[in-house]
Design a protein around this motif. Structure first.
Motif, PDB file in Angstrom:
ATOM      1  N   LEU A 150       2.060  -5.037  -8.832  1.00 41.41           N
ATOM      2  CA  LEU A 150       0.926  -5.008  -7.907  1.00 41.41           C
ATOM      3  C   LEU A 150       0.824  -3.660  -7.215  1.00 41.41           C
ATOM      4  O   LEU A 150      -0.270  -3.141  -7.010  1.00 41.41           O
ATOM      5  N   SER A 151       1.977  -3.077  -6.862  1.00 41.49           N
ATOM      6  CA  SER A 151       1.891  -1.840  -6.104  1.00 41.49           C
ATOM      7  C   SER A 151       1.499  -0.677  -7.005  1.00 41.49           C
ATOM      8  O   SER A 151       0.919   0.285  -6.524  1.00 41.49           O
ATOM      9  N   THR A 152       1.784  -0.758  -8.293  1.00 36.64           N
ATOM     10  CA  THR A 152       1.322   0.331  -9.145  1.00 36.64           C
ATOM     11  C   THR A 152      -0.155   0.152  -9.497  1.00 36.64           C
ATOM     12  O   THR A 152      -0.892   1.103  -9.669  1.00 36.64           O
ATOM     13  N   LEU A 153      -0.619  -1.115  -9.573  1.00 32.98           N
ATOM     14  CA  LEU A 153      -2.017  -1.353  -9.900  1.00 32.98           C
ATOM     15  C   LEU A 153      -2.940  -1.026  -8.741  1.00 32.98           C
ATOM     16  O   LEU A 153      -3.998  -0.450  -8.911  1.00 32.98           O
ATOM     17  N   PHE A 154      -2.529  -1.417  -7.523  1.00 29.63           N
ATOM     18  CA  PHE A 154      -3.445  -1.312  -6.384  1.00 29.63           C
ATOM     19  C   PHE A 154      -3.138  -0.150  -5.451  1.00 29.63           C
ATOM     20  O   PHE A 154      -3.884   0.112  -4.539  1.00 29.63           O
ATOM     21  N   ARG A 155      -2.006   0.531  -5.681  1.00 29.67           N
ATOM     22  CA  ARG A 155      -1.602   1.642  -4.791  1.00 29.67           C
ATOM     23  C   ARG A 155      -1.881   1.300  -3.339  1.00 29.67           C
ATOM     24  O   ARG A 155      -2.729   1.897  -2.691  1.00 29.67           O
ATOM     25  N   PHE A 239       7.766   3.142  -5.193  1.00 32.88           N
ATOM     26  CA  PHE A 239       6.454   2.525  -5.370  1.00 32.88           C
ATOM     27  C   PHE A 239       5.929   1.827  -4.124  1.00 32.88           C
ATOM     28  O   PHE A 239       4.884   1.216  -4.167  1.00 32.88           O
TER      29      PHE A 239
END
Lengths: 295, 317
Positions: A150-155, A239
């Motif tokens: 989630l954190s890489t997709l939504f930054r 991340f």
């Protein structure tokens, strides 16, 4: 009529005061829990008061010592990092973020878990089935990889990150609250309230939920530790919350690159995470003993 | 334990797996940008080339169609191509499974061998100094962040003492058994430490519940000694609460000892996950998440079977 309500109120408060005092007494007997609570309160005070007693800002750089970390000295008690920033200052500000994420993440997780658990346990039937299957689904997906994904997709911004963290650790609370509701909804006093015309939300919020608060408080406390651990792990991997905003996790991330020549940077943030989570766990254990006395 | 019990549990897992795939697929498709974002800044990838890639990967289909395609391919073992390496996702995962199974297997076995006696002894001597020490140790172990304990071990044993290699699975040009074992010591320690702490707590509380039951008093009354009562009468039942935790922890380690594998540069599944994160390799990430989730579902089923084996009431109930 008026007299009657004041009377019942008085009786109620007189009765409910004693259990709270007993609870407090049981908690105070738990030495480690008391120590844990004191440690947490001190930490909270320190990170809140930080700007008033720290001589540096968290992103303030000393350009004369740029490039390599410097060891602890009189001006910089915990040394400086490779960008010439005071390590103690970053540690304290990092604590602000880490503790904040822990607290808010736990609040979100507790709200979500309580809402889902109480609806499932109170209404049963199709709601219970759907919500609990959803809980099973969320429990089956490994948490750390999912947070990473989630954190890489939504930054995410720190705010969104808190929501993500809280949104992924509520499942235990939901199951717990559901089981409490399943047991409590059959009690006579709930039946009595129902007979008097109380329905749905009122029964849930006024009559059943207050009696489930003990276990919920314990779960909420432990969730603080879980959120802190999750955020630190995420930030450690690079991340989570991104520099220059410091958190204990991302300070450790950058310190790990300097481990061989500047070990003093890597030790304090880890100690802080360790003692905070330990304190939270002790407080949780103390609350469990205080609120659910068993034998 | 009957075959129908097993089949019923397996069938019951299908809606769960369906739900998991739906959640994961939704997450990826809600994300801003897309898998082709990596090429966005690359001047040598023209718009036509981008369209071609998009068509080749089926990214211009409507989302529900993409989901159905993806799911039906997933079921038959076609997990797509890794965007980063261009090779089949499943092949890449299988390649990395070995090191992770080695690391996870040894860690879990070690954790079990230590957690069992610790939990049992501290339950049998509840309230003693030993119990207090074990409890304190368990709390410390649970609260210790793995990334930090990993860094500390590296600092002490690799940098200061120089006894152990700090990263990797074997030295370049070496690969003897002793070399591999030396590389295993620190990652295994880190992984098993937290696990020992949590398992010993579950085993302790399971044991305490069982030791208070009537049949245990009966066993004592007919003259059994304590070790026999614990080993022959109590242990089986005391293990039941711990079984699920053990099964799920095992799978969690397999699917994502992400932190430990990253710190120690261990070439397993966890590192593959981080590498795929950095490359925004969606098919790979989906494959890894799916594998991890399926693993948890299977672990739950295995735990249920273990319950049934340990407790006749569940088997026949």
């Amino acid at each position: 009529m008026v007299d009657l309500t004041t009377q019942t109120l008085e009786v109620e408060t007189a009765r409910s005061r004693r259990p709270y005092r007993q609870m407090a007494a049981r908690f105070m007997r738990h030495r480690l829990a008391v120590v844990g609570a004191v440690v947490l309160i001190l930490m909270a005070l320190i990170v809140i008061a930080a700007p008033w007693f720290l001589p540096y800002r968290y992103d303030q750089q000393d350009f004369t010592i740029l490039g390599v970390p410097t060891p602890p000295s009189a001006e910089h008690w915990l040394g400086t990092d490779e960008l010439g920033r005071d390590a103690l200052t970053r540690l304290v500000y990092g604590g602000r973020v880490s503790l904040g994420v822990g607290l808010l993440g736990a609040i979100i997780s507790t709200l979500v878990g309580t809402a889902i658990g109480s609806v499932a346990g109170f209404y049963r039937g199709i709601w219970d089935m759907l919500l609990m299957r959803f809980t099973d689904v969320m429990l089956s997906i490994p948490t750390l990889p999912l947070v990473l994904l989630l954190s890489t997709l939504f930054r995410p911004s720190p705010g969104l990150l808190i929501v993500i963290v809280g949104g992924l650790i509520w499942m235990g609370t939901a199951r717990l609250v559901r089981s409490q509701f399943l047991a409590l909804r059959e009690r006579e006093y709930v039946e009595a309230a129902r007979a008097l015309g109380a329905a749905g939300p009122r029964l849930i919020l006024r009559h059943i939920l207050p009696n489930a608060l003990g276990p919920i408080t314990v779960a909420a406390t432990l969730a603080v530790g879980t959120s802190i651990m999750l955020e630190s792990g995420l930030s450690f991997l690079g991340f989570g919350i991104l520099p220059p905003v410091p958190t204990w996790g991302n300070i450790l991330n950058s310190a790990s690159g300097w481990l061989s020549i500047a070990p003093w940077l890597a030790i304090p943030p880890g100690l802080c995470i360790f003692f905070t989570v330990l304190a939270v766990n002790f407080v949780g254990e103390g609350l469990r003993d205080a609120m659910e006395p068993r034998g | 334990m009957s075959l129908s019990f097993l089949i019923r549990r397996l069938l019951g897992a299908i809606p769960l797996l369906f739900g998991i795939s739906l959640v994961l697929f939704t997450i990826i498709h809600l994300a801003p940008g897309g898998p082709l974002d990596v090429y966005a800044d690359n001047p040598s990838v023209s718009a036509e080339a981008l369209d071609q890639i998009r068509a080749r990967y089926g990214l211009d289909d409507p989302v529900p169609i993409q989901y159905v395609k993806w799911l039906s391919a997933m079921v038959v073992g076609d997990w797509g191509l890794s965007i980063r390496t261009g090779r089949p996702v499943l092949d890449e995962i299988v390649l990395r499974l070995g090191p992770t199974l080695l690391l996870g297997g040894i860690s879990m076995a070690l954790a079990f061998c230590l957690a069992l006696p610790l939990g049992v002894i501290s339950a049998a001597r509840r309230g003693s100094r030993l119990d207090e020490a074990v409890t304190l140790g368990a709390f410390a172990g649970i609260s210790l962040p793995v990334f930090w304990s990993a860094l500390l071990l590296q600092l002490i044993f690799s940098i200061w003492l120089g006894w152990l290699p700090s990263a990797g699975m074997k030295s370049v040009g070496d690969g003897s058994l002793s070399d591999r074992l030396l590389h295993l010591i620190m990652p295994v320690t880190v992984l098993s430490l937290a696990t020992i702490a949590s398992w010993s707590r579950y085993i302790r509380s399971g044991m305490i519940d069982v030791l208070g039951q009537d049949y245990i008093r009966t066993a004592y009354a007919k003259g059994r000694r304590e070790t026999a009562v614990i080993a022959l009468h109590a242990l089986r039942n005391a293990m039941i609460p711990a079984v699920t935790v053990i099964a799920i922890d095992f799978v969690t380690i397999i699917s994502g000892a992400v932190i430990t594998e990253t710190v120690f540069a261990w070439p397993g599944i966890g590192r593959l996950f981080i590498e795929s994160m950095n490359g925004r390799d969606y098919p790979m990430l989906m494959g890894l998440m799916m594998m991890g989730s399926v693993g948890v579902v299977l672990a739950n089923i295995i735990a249920d079977l273990a319950y049934a084996a340990l407790d006749p009431r569940i088997r026949h109930g």
